[in-house]
Design a protein around this motif. Structure first.
Motif, mmCIF file in Angstrom:
data_model
loop_
_atom_site.group_PDB
_atom_site.id
_atom_site.type_symbol
_atom_site.label_atom_id
_atom_site.label_comp_id
_atom_site.label_asym_id
_atom_site.label_seq_id
_atom_site.Cartn_x
_atom_site.Cartn_y
_atom_site.Cartn_z
ATOM 1 N N MET A 1 0.847 -1.173 0.000
ATOM 2 C CA MET A 1 0.000 0.000 0.000
ATOM 3 C C MET A 1 0.897 1.243 0.000
ATOM 4 N N TYR A 2 0.558 2.188 -0.819
ATOM 5 C CA TYR A 2 1.284 3.453 -0.922
ATOM 6 C C TYR A 2 0.713 4.419 0.100
ATOM 7 N N ARG A 3 1.561 4.995 0.959
ATOM 8 C CA ARG A 3 1.108 5.896 2.006
ATOM 9 C C ARG A 3 1.860 7.220 1.920
ATOM 10 N N PRO A 4 1.425 8.093 1.036
ATOM 11 C CA PRO A 4 2.133 9.365 0.868
ATOM 12 C C PRO A 4 1.837 10.337 2.005
ATOM 13 N N THR A 5 2.764 11.237 2.220
ATOM 14 C CA THR A 5 2.525 12.359 3.102
ATOM 15 C C THR A 5 2.174 13.534 2.207
ATOM 16 N N VAL A 6 0.991 14.075 2.389
ATOM 17 C CA VAL A 6 0.522 15.152 1.528
ATOM 18 C C VAL A 6 0.477 16.445 2.330
ATOM 19 N N ARG A 7 1.058 17.473 1.760
ATOM 20 C CA ARG A 7 1.008 18.788 2.375
ATOM 21 C C ARG A 7 0.213 19.695 1.450
ATOM 22 N N TYR A 8 -0.785 20.354 2.007
ATOM 23 C CA TYR A 8 -1.568 21.269 1.201
ATOM 24 C C TYR A 8 -2.050 22.428 2.053
ATOM 25 N N ALA A 9 -2.444 23.484 1.385
ATOM 26 C CA ALA A 9 -2.829 24.735 2.057
ATOM 27 C C ALA A 9 -4.077 24.530 2.921
ATOM 28 N N ASP A 10 -4.268 25.416 3.876
ATOM 29 C CA ASP A 10 -5.411 25.345 4.783
ATOM 30 C C ASP A 10 -6.743 25.393 4.047
ATOM 31 N N VAL A 11 -6.792 26.063 2.909
ATOM 32 C CA VAL A 11 -8.048 26.149 2.158
ATOM 33 C C VAL A 11 -8.505 24.750 1.731
#
Length: 140
Positions: A1-11
């Motif tokens: 299973m691929y478990r990425p760490t995703v960073r994205y803006a508060d919006v």
């Protein structure tokens, strides 16, 4: 299973949180559904094509929009069939059994199955959603 760490803006976080509170889906299902449908979205493909390498074609998704188990389940089991009769258009039917995703069994395959197996007996766990978005499992 691929478990990425995703960073994205508060919006984006606010939007995902609002969807989480407005639906019965968890946050991971919402993100997986977005990725699942992006491959069929003209808007997404238009954005991606701007950044596409000149000598490479964009890949086709190896799933169909009807295969909802792929984004609903955390780790769906898939089964690939190879051989002379490979469906080059990837138009596969999803089995009704949520345990396996792939082509439906033919009548010959159904007849070759061994007898029914019995499952475990005992208490059924109770799943409780917490107000913070977590899940508690209570057994007994």
């Amino acid at each position: 299973m691929y478990r990425p760490t995703v960073r994205y803006a508060d919006v984006y976080k606010q939007y995902v949180d609002n969807l989480f509170h407005a639906t019965s889906l968890d946050r991971n299902q919402i993100i997986r559904a977005a990725l699942f449908t992006a491959a069929y979205s003209q808007e997404f493909l238009k954005i991606i094509s701007v950044y596409k390498k000149k000598d490479v074609t964009l890949p086709s998704p190896p799933w169909q929009l009807e295969q909802t188990e792929l984004w609903m389940e955390q780790n769906p089991t898939t089964r690939e069939e190879r051989g002379v009769n490979v469906d080059s258009q990837r138009r596969t039917k999803v089995k009704k059994d949520p345990g396996i995703i792939g082509r439906e069994r033919s009548e010959d395959q159904k007849d070759r199955r061994l007898g029914q197996t019995t499952g475990r007996e005992g208490e059924v766990p109770t799943i409780i959603r917490t107000s913070g978005g977590g899940i508690k499992i209570r057994i007994g």
